[in-house]
Design a protein around this motif. Structure first.
Motif, short mmCIF file in Angstrom:
data_model
loop_
_atom_site.label_atom_id
_atom_site.label_comp_id
_atom_site.label_asym_id
_atom_site.label_seq_id
_atom_site.Cartn_x
_atom_site.Cartn_y
_atom_site.Cartn_z
N ARG A 1 0.81 -1.21 0.00
CA ARG A 1 0.00 0.00 0.00
C ARG A 1 0.85 1.27 0.00
NH1 ARG A 1 -5.46 1.06 1.48
NH2 ARG A 1 -5.78 3.26 1.99
N HIS A 2 1.88 1.33 0.85
CA HIS A 2 2.69 2.55 0.93
C HIS A 2 3.43 2.79 -0.39
CE1 HIS A 2 5.72 5.15 3.40
NE2 HIS A 2 4.81 5.88 2.78
N ASP B 1 7.80 9.11 1.11
CA ASP B 1 7.08 10.39 1.11
C ASP B 1 8.02 11.60 1.09
OD1 ASP B 1 4.59 9.00 1.34
OD2 ASP B 1 5.01 8.73 3.47
N ASP C 1 11.71 2.52 3.49
CA ASP C 1 10.28 2.78 3.33
C ASP C 1 9.88 4.17 3.82
OD1 ASP C 1 7.45 1.34 2.89
OD2 ASP C 1 7.34 2.47 4.77
N ASP C 2 10.54 4.65 4.87
CA ASP C 2 10.16 5.95 5.43
C ASP C 2 10.59 7.12 4.54
OD1 ASP C 2 12.88 6.08 5.91
OD2 ASP C 2 12.70 6.04 8.10
N ASP D 1 0.97 4.16 -2.84
CA ASP D 1 0.67 5.57 -2.58
C ASP D 1 1.79 6.48 -3.10
OD1 ASP D 1 -1.70 4.89 -1.36
OD2 ASP D 1 -0.91 5.03 0.68
N GLY D 2 3.03 6.06 -2.87
CA GLY D 2 4.16 6.87 -3.32
C GLY D 2 4.19 6.99 -4.83
N TYR E 1 10.11 -3.98 3.00
CA TYR E 1 8.99 -3.86 3.93
C TYR E 1 9.56 -3.71 5.33
CZ TYR E 1 4.76 -5.15 6.52
OH TYR E 1 3.70 -5.17 7.38
#
Length: 376
Positions: A207-208, A327, A323-324, A211-212, A297
């Motif tokens: 999902r993340h 965004d 992952d962080d 979104d990115g 992940y």
């Protein structure tokens, strides 16, 4: 070693366990050996194994949930019943020459039964961090085969003095390795002269990551000649399609699918991959030598996806993005630098080829063929 061996294999639960086992089985079948799979009748192996043309013996096991101590009794009872079922099968059809387990609880009754009979036993570990079943069985087997060199240290204190630990790589099925760029492009409607970015997050999606990518739609489509093949995962497909709001013209260059069945063709067609770093993904990306931006992940057990990713990153075949940082501007910068730099991608392909991941099934099959002499 006899001309024809009977090899028993236990693998189940997820494609990450089953596909490497099938890759080994395909290679052993090509060499003339007989294969029998043991697995659970309600899990994925019950579908994939017969589809591949191998004998399948159903057994039922369950794990032990430490938060529910009463599940131990059920787990032990089912384990005992599964071992009895396997013994009965061997009495009727003959004891195998070698047994191979690919992790998960389903391997435990097979390898315990074979160990007691003096049959040579092999474990294969796909990840950088061993799973519980492989950790519990390591002292009972004759050989531990690992996908990544870093996993050797995780087994050293768990094996007996006689146990061999060998790096074979993670086997990839021939349907993936043998895929061609031409067929992949034709079947996905990608022009020969276009650049293809392949995006996937594993069988369940990410999902993340989705979104990115949605946030970068306009930037990516501004690259003339760039096509995107985007596998969202089945649960996230409708949401991603709605948020992308692709026009008819944009849909010609940005293909959104819930799942990619022919992953070999998609990888063969790709110029760049954006993905998570599960063991199977790493193996397939390396086997097809596709440059990759890997976003592990972050909640995987012991952060093993980051360790998995390091295998390709340290070889110069991939770039890692935490992952962080999805965004942050780093995400776009990392993608853009790889999209714009063809020479860098060529260098990454050569680095991936040097890992010889496309030969992992052969390397593991060699260990199986040499294992019978190790049995007690």
């Amino acid at each position: 070693m006899p001309d024809t061996m009977h090899v028993a294999i236990a693998a189940g639960g997820t494609a990450g366990h089953i596909n490497p086992a099938l890759a080994l089985a395909e290679e052993l079948r090509r060499r003339g050996h007989e294969l029998t799979f043991f697995g659970q009748p309600t899990r994925l192996e019950a579908t994939l194994v017969p589809q591949a043309g191998f004998s399948f013996v159903p057994i039922e096991v369950t794990g032990f949930d430490r938060s529910r101590p009463w599940t131990l009794a059920t787990a032990l009872w089912r384990m005992h019943r599964a071992q009895r079922r396997i013994n009965d099968y061997f009495d009727a059809h003959g004891t195998p020459n070698v047994a191979v387990g690919f992790g998960a609880y389903v391997e435990m009754p097979l390898l315990r039964c074979c160990h007691a009979k003096g049959v040579a036993c092999i474990l294969h570990e796909q990840n950088s961090v061993p799973g519980l079943a492989n950790r519990l069985l390591a002292r009972k087997v004759d050989c531990v085969c690992v996908s990544l060199p870093i996993a050797i240290d995780a087994f050293k204190s768990r094996v007996s003095a006689q146990t061999q630990i060998v790096v074979t790589g993670n086997p990839v099925r021939q349907s993936v390795i043998g895929a061609s760029r031409e067929a992949g492009r034709a079947n996905n409607d990608i022009p020969d002269d276009a650049m293809l970015l392949l995006v996937f997050g594993g069988s369940l999606g990410a999902r993340h990551l989705n979104d990115g990518l949605v946030a970068l739609k306009d930037e990516l489509l501004s690259h003339t000649g760039l096509y995107v093949l985007h596998s969202t995962g089945k649960k996230d497909f409708d949401r991603v399609v709605a948020e992308l709001r692709l026009s008819e013209e944009e849909r010609c260059r940005w293909r959104v699918v819930p799942y990619i069945d022919a992953m070999g063709e998609a990888l063969a067609a790709a110029d760049l991959v954006l993905s998570r770093a599960g063991a199977s993904s790493i193996a397939e990306i390396a086997a097809l030598a596709v440059p990759a931006l890997l976003v592990p992940y972050p909640f995987a057990t012991a952060d093993h996806q980051t360790v998995n990713a390091r295998y390709l990153v340290d070889a110069g075949a991939a770039v890692l993005l935490p992952d962080d940082q999805i965004d942050t501007p780093a995400f776009l910068e990392s993608l853009r630098s790889l999209i714009d730099d063809g020479e860098r991608r060529t260098s990454m392909r050569q680095a991936a080829k040097s890992l010889a991941q496309d030969r992992a099934a052969m390397a593991l099959a060699d260990q199986v063929e040499g294992a019978e002499a190790l049995g007690t």
